[in-house]
Design an enzyme around this catalytic site. Structure first.
Site, mmCIF file in Angstrom:
data_model
loop_
_atom_site.group_PDB
_atom_site.id
_atom_site.type_symbol
_atom_site.label_atom_id
_atom_site.label_comp_id
_atom_site.label_asym_id
_atom_site.label_seq_id
_atom_site.Cartn_x
_atom_site.Cartn_y
_atom_site.Cartn_z
ATOM 1 N N GLY A 174 0.793 -1.226 0.000
ATOM 2 C CA GLY A 174 0.000 0.000 0.000
ATOM 3 C C GLY A 174 0.823 1.272 0.000
ATOM 4 N N LYS A 228 10.571 7.196 6.351
ATOM 5 C CA LYS A 228 11.435 6.949 7.520
ATOM 6 C C LYS A 228 12.847 6.603 7.092
ATOM 7 C CE LYS A 228 8.283 8.220 9.063
ATOM 8 N NZ LYS A 228 6.919 8.517 8.607
ATOM 9 N N GLY A 283 -9.847 -3.537 -8.615
ATOM 10 C CA GLY A 283 -11.044 -4.284 -8.238
ATOM 11 C C GLY A 283 -12.267 -3.375 -8.161
ATOM 12 N N HIS A 335 17.923 2.376 34.404
ATOM 13 C CA HIS A 335 18.760 3.571 34.420
ATOM 14 C C HIS A 335 20.082 3.277 33.707
ATOM 15 C CE1 HIS A 335 20.594 7.253 35.860
ATOM 16 N NE2 HIS A 335 21.665 6.550 36.182
HETATM 17 P P1 FAD Z 1 -3.150 2.252 1.715
HETATM 18 O O1 FAD Z 1 -1.844 2.026 2.366
HETATM 19 O O2 FAD Z 1 -3.378 3.497 0.973
HETATM 20 O O3 FAD Z 1 -3.417 0.981 0.802
HETATM 21 C C1 FAD Z 1 -4.506 0.875 -0.051
HETATM 22 C C2 FAD Z 1 -4.121 -0.005 -1.233
HETATM 23 O O4 FAD Z 1 -5.278 -0.257 -1.998
HETATM 24 C C3 FAD Z 1 -3.120 0.633 -2.171
HETATM 25 O O5 FAD Z 1 -2.048 -0.235 -2.382
HETATM 26 C C4 FAD Z 1 -3.912 0.856 -3.465
HETATM 27 O O6 FAD Z 1 -3.107 0.687 -4.633
HETATM 28 C C5 FAD Z 1 -4.953 -0.225 -3.371
HETATM 29 N N1 FAD Z 1 -6.199 0.047 -4.095
HETATM 30 C C6 FAD Z 1 -6.971 1.162 -3.999
HETATM 31 N N2 FAD Z 1 -8.083 1.017 -4.746
HETATM 32 C C7 FAD Z 1 -8.001 -0.213 -5.325
HETATM 33 C C8 FAD Z 1 -8.862 -0.960 -6.177
HETATM 34 N N3 FAD Z 1 -10.053 -0.478 -6.583
HETATM 35 N N4 FAD Z 1 -8.457 -2.172 -6.594
HETATM 36 C C9 FAD Z 1 -7.260 -2.694 -6.187
HETATM 37 N N5 FAD Z 1 -6.431 -2.044 -5.350
HETATM 38 C C10 FAD Z 1 -6.805 -0.823 -4.914
HETATM 39 N N6 FAD Z 1 1.141 6.321 8.914
HETATM 40 C C11 FAD Z 1 1.717 5.908 10.046
HETATM 41 O O7 FAD Z 1 1.060 5.282 10.880
HETATM 42 N N7 FAD Z 1 3.048 6.151 10.305
HETATM 43 C C12 FAD Z 1 3.819 6.830 9.427
HETATM 44 O O8 FAD Z 1 5.005 7.027 9.683
HETATM 45 C C13 FAD Z 1 3.239 7.291 8.230
HETATM 46 N N8 FAD Z 1 3.978 7.962 7.330
HETATM 47 C C14 FAD Z 1 3.402 8.350 6.150
HETATM 48 C C15 FAD Z 1 4.187 9.060 5.241
HETATM 49 C C16 FAD Z 1 3.651 9.470 4.039
HETATM 50 C C17 FAD Z 1 4.505 10.218 3.073
HETATM 51 C C18 FAD Z 1 2.306 9.150 3.735
HETATM 52 C C19 FAD Z 1 1.714 9.544 2.406
HETATM 53 C C20 FAD Z 1 1.509 8.471 4.629
HETATM 54 C C21 FAD Z 1 2.056 8.069 5.866
HETATM 55 N N9 FAD Z 1 1.298 7.397 6.822
HETATM 56 C C22 FAD Z 1 1.874 7.004 7.989
HETATM 57 C C23 FAD Z 1 -0.120 7.084 6.601
HETATM 58 C C24 FAD Z 1 -0.263 5.616 6.153
HETATM 59 O O9 FAD Z 1 0.459 5.431 4.966
HETATM 60 C C25 FAD Z 1 -1.724 5.263 5.942
HETATM 61 O O10 FAD Z 1 -2.475 5.563 7.091
HETATM 62 C C26 FAD Z 1 -1.863 3.784 5.617
HETATM 63 O O11 FAD Z 1 -1.142 3.456 4.461
HETATM 64 C C27 FAD Z 1 -3.332 3.389 5.449
HETATM 65 O O12 FAD Z 1 -3.402 2.048 5.130
HETATM 66 P P2 FAD Z 1 -4.567 1.471 4.179
HETATM 67 O O13 FAD Z 1 -4.253 0.022 4.035
HETATM 68 O O14 FAD Z 1 -5.868 1.893 4.685
HETATM 69 O O15 FAD Z 1 -4.367 2.207 2.784
HETATM 70 P P1 NAD Z 2 -2.293 16.655 7.978
HETATM 71 O O1 NAD Z 2 -3.752 16.626 8.171
HETATM 72 O O2 NAD Z 2 -1.399 16.063 8.985
HETATM 73 O O3 NAD Z 2 -1.798 18.164 7.788
HETATM 74 C C1 NAD Z 2 -2.302 18.988 6.802
HETATM 75 C C2 NAD Z 2 -1.973 20.419 7.161
HETATM 76 O O4 NAD Z 2 -2.302 21.237 6.069
HETATM 77 C C3 NAD Z 2 -2.738 20.927 8.372
HETATM 78 O O5 NAD Z 2 -1.847 21.582 9.238
HETATM 79 C C4 NAD Z 2 -3.746 21.868 7.760
HETATM 80 O O6 NAD Z 2 -4.131 22.921 8.621
HETATM 81 C C5 NAD Z 2 -2.957 22.379 6.576
HETATM 82 N N1 NAD Z 2 -3.776 22.932 5.494
HETATM 83 C C6 NAD Z 2 -4.979 22.478 5.065
HETATM 84 N N2 NAD Z 2 -5.403 23.243 4.053
HETATM 85 C C7 NAD Z 2 -4.444 24.192 3.845
HETATM 86 C C8 NAD Z 2 -4.299 25.274 2.930
HETATM 87 N N3 NAD Z 2 -5.236 25.531 2.038
HETATM 88 N N4 NAD Z 2 -3.163 26.011 2.988
HETATM 89 C C9 NAD Z 2 -2.201 25.749 3.916
HETATM 90 N N5 NAD Z 2 -2.313 24.760 4.802
HETATM 91 C C10 NAD Z 2 -3.399 23.982 4.763
HETATM 92 O O7 NAD Z 2 -2.080 16.008 6.526
HETATM 93 P P2 NAD Z 2 -0.750 15.479 5.819
HETATM 94 O O8 NAD Z 2 0.468 16.043 6.448
HETATM 95 O O9 NAD Z 2 -0.988 15.705 4.364
HETATM 96 O O10 NAD Z 2 -0.816 13.946 6.113
HETATM 97 C C11 NAD Z 2 -1.930 13.158 5.645
HETATM 98 C C12 NAD Z 2 -2.190 11.999 6.554
HETATM 99 O O11 NAD Z 2 -1.114 11.087 6.523
HETATM 100 C C13 NAD Z 2 -2.371 12.457 7.986
HETATM 101 O O12 NAD Z 2 -3.668 12.113 8.390
HETATM 102 C C14 NAD Z 2 -1.368 11.704 8.781
HETATM 103 O O13 NAD Z 2 -1.952 11.075 9.883
HETATM 104 C C15 NAD Z 2 -0.823 10.649 7.823
HETATM 105 N N6 NAD Z 2 0.632 10.605 8.036
HETATM 106 C C16 NAD Z 2 1.091 10.117 9.206
HETATM 107 C C17 NAD Z 2 2.449 10.130 9.460
HETATM 108 C C18 NAD Z 2 2.939 9.608 10.773
HETATM 109 O O14 NAD Z 2 2.184 8.939 11.463
HETATM 110 N N7 NAD Z 2 4.189 9.872 11.142
HETATM 111 C C19 NAD Z 2 3.334 10.640 8.535
HETATM 112 C C20 NAD Z 2 2.827 11.152 7.359
HETATM 113 C C21 NAD Z 2 1.464 11.126 7.118
#
Ligand code: FAD
Ligand code: NAD
Length: 463
Positions: free
Chosen positions: A42, A53, A117, A442
């Site tokens: 995903g 990371k 799908g 510690h």
């Molecule tokens: P996804 O990981 O989005 O997986 C969904 C999958 O479904 C995808 O592979 C997609 O290709 C597939 N799919 C979609 N529609 C279809 C379809 N119709 N048919 C077949 N396949 C399909 N979260 C954390 O907890 N810790 C982090 O450090 C963190 N870092 C992040 C950093 C970044 C840059 C980003 C973008 C996100 C980060 N997140 C982090 C958020 C995390 O990635 C998501 O919360 C997580 O991936 C959600 O899992 P999911 O399985 O619901 O969806």
């Molecule tokens: P986010 O919701 O964390 O932050 C979005 C930011 O954009 C907010 O501060 C919001 O106020 C700001 N914003 C919204 N509209 C704006 C505008 N028009 N102009 C300027 N600022 C605006 O969303 P993200 O950073 O895109 O991350 C998306 C999701 O991915 C989050 O829900 C997060 O939980 C997940 N994620 C998690 C991790 C982690 O767990 N370490 C890392 C990356 C992403």
């Protein structure tokens, strides 16, 4: 011929989908997992948690070699960035983990189906495979299609100069000036990567604070730390447009001069993936934010169809998605399954890390809950001194009358690992005194948690 009939079809192989598929197979179901991308894992594995990371780790080593090692008496000279090697390392980590999931699928006999799908009526999913449509059937269907970056009106994504997180995980050269739209988790993590590698980074945020949703005191402290690292913040700033212009980019904001830069990262949240999913074929309507509505057991309005992860309401976190998938599948197979949403930790992997579990001070005040607060700074912790990372603190909020821990907020080195103790304590309904009376090794950073727990009743020893 391969079977097309299963107990469970999972759509999506992110943390929600692949973990749900593995757990279902472990519980004895025949399972198909449909994924449109060639690599499993995903967004989290391919373009999210893991590659970000990997780059955070590498860029931190680079910054440490340039700015920090000297203070340890380690003199290094000629520190140079080899960005292609850093990127290759990241890609190799991603590839190895994706292959690992493939191996787990084989071990548990999960059938993997490659293609998009679409639900096609009760118990049916049609997959667009490279050999044409394949119709699968099952008693239960689990939607785990995740999310993608949200667009912003006026911002023209071109997949190059103006892009979202996926592009920012693979810039071919360090930008001279990166403008980040959104001071949330993605903006700060990926902004940190490029700042450490030498870019000028300007973060534009609509609100008057960074990291909305996180404890305000810690978010303010985090901002001061990032500013010290050279990140620039323009808060209360509304972006009206961003587009590439020649080989550069231009960002316009309301009431402020336009900014010329060479890259723009749009990070204003993520939106659920529901397009061409065929939800209408089983009568599922989306909520106002485009998410799939579910009940407390992840059941949609259509019998036999469930949904978990980023595609349903709740924090968009990989571990939340996994917990939901396991609870949903266990409920289908054994009749019960549960997610404790009060104890889902949240971590921002910047330097310092910011981690929290439970309720913030602001939330408790708004709910009228009387609470006590204990705080302990890492500057007074021996291990933090030895590490040379003395920024930050641990803050524990406990119920004023019962002492039950209601929230723990940490900013500092390895806060993301430390928060696990707090999550476990809260899962067992611990009081602050329970944590304070538990012996902590510690010298460790975890002693700051013990001291903060002692501080809840005014009994901290080292401050
Ligand atoms: P996804 O990981 O989005 O997986 C969904 C999958 O479904 C995808 O592979 C997609 O290709 C597939 N799919 C979609 N529609 C279809 C379809 N119709 N048919 C077949 N396949 C399909 N979260 C954390 O907890 N810790 C982090 O450090 C963190 N870092 C992040 C950093 C970044 C840059 C980003 C973008 C996100 C980060 N997140 C982090 C958020 C995390 O990635 C998501 O919360 C997580 O991936 C959600 O899992 P999911 O399985 O619901 O969806
Ligand atoms: P986010 O919701 O964390 O932050 C979005 C930011 O954009 C907010 O501060 C919001 O106020 C700001 N914003 C919204 N509209 C704006 C505008 N028009 N102009 C300027 N600022 C605006 O969303 P993200 O950073 O895109 O991350 C998306 C999701 O991915 C989050 O829900 C997060 O939980 C997940 N994620 C998690 C991790 C982690 O767990 N370490 C890392 C990356 C992403």
């Amino acid at each position: 011929m391969a079977s097309n009939s299963f107990d469970l079809i999972v759509i999506g192989a992110g943390p929600a989908g692949y973990v749900g598929a593995l757990r279902a197979a472990q519980l004895g179901l025949s399972v198909a997992c449909v994924e449109k991308e060639a690599a499993l894992g995903g967004s989290c594995l391919r373009v999210g948690c893991i590659p970000s990371k990997a780059l955070l780790e590498s860029s931190e080593r680079f910054a440490s070699a340039r700015h920090e090692l000297k203070s340890h008496g380690v003199n290094v000279s000629g520190v140079e960035l080899d960005l292609p090697v850093m990127m290759r390392r990241k890609d190799q980590i991603v590839a190895a983990l994706a292959t690992g999931i493939d191996g787990l699928f084989k071990k548990r006999k999960v059938t993997r189906v490659l293609g998009h799908g679409t639900l096609a009526g009760k118990g049916k999913v049609v997959v667009e495979t490279k050999d044409g449509p394949r119709e699968l059937q099952a008693k239960s269907i689990l939607i785990a299609t995740g999310s993608r970056p949200s667009p912003l009106r006026g911002v023209v994504l071109d997949g190059d100069r103006v892009g979202a997180s996926t592009e920012a995980l693979a810039y071919p050269v360090v930008p001279k000036h990166l403008v980040v739209i959104g001071a949330g988790v993605i903006g700060l993590e990926l902004g940190s990567v490029w700042r450490r590698l030498g870019a000028r980074v300007t973060v534009l945020e609509f609100l008057d604070r960074i990291l909305p949703g996180m404890d305000a005191e810690l978010a303010a402290e985090a901002r001061r730390c990032f500013e010290k690292q050279g990140m620039e913040f323009k808060l209360s700033t509304r972006v009206t447009s961003a587009r590439s212009v020649g080989g550069a980019a231009r960002v316009e904001c309301e009431g402020a001069p336009a900014i010329e830069c060479d890259r723009v990262l749009l990070a204003v949240g993520r939106s659920p993936n529901t397009e061409r999913l065929g939800l209408e074929s089983v009568g599922i309507a989306l909520d106002a934010k485009g998410r799939v509505p579910v009940d407390a057991h992840f059941a949609t309005s259509s019998p036999g169809v469930y949904a978990v992860g980023d595609v349903i309401p709740g924090p968009m976190l990989a571990h939340k998605a996994e917990e939901e998938a396991v609870a949903c599948v266990e409920r289908i197979v054994v009749g019960y399954g549960h997610v404790d949403y009060n104890t889902i930790p949240s971590v921002v992997y910047t330097d310092p890390e910011v981690a929290s579990v439970g309720r913030t001070e602001e939330e408790l005040k708004a709910a009228g809950v009387a609470f006590k607060k204990g705080s302990f700074p890492f500057a007074a912790n021996g291990r933090a001194r030895a590490l040379g990372h003395t920024e930050g603190r641990v803050k524990i909020l406990a119920d004023a009358s019962t002492d039950r821990v209601l929230g723990v907020h940490i900013i500092g080195a390895r806060a993301g690992d430390l928060i696990a103790e707090a999550a476990v304590a809260m899962a067992f309904h611990a009081s602050a005194e329970d944590i304070a009376r538990a012996c902590h090794a510690h010298p460790t950073l975890s002693e700051a948690i013990k001291e903060a727990a002692l501080a809840v009743s005014g009994a901290a020893l080292h401050i």
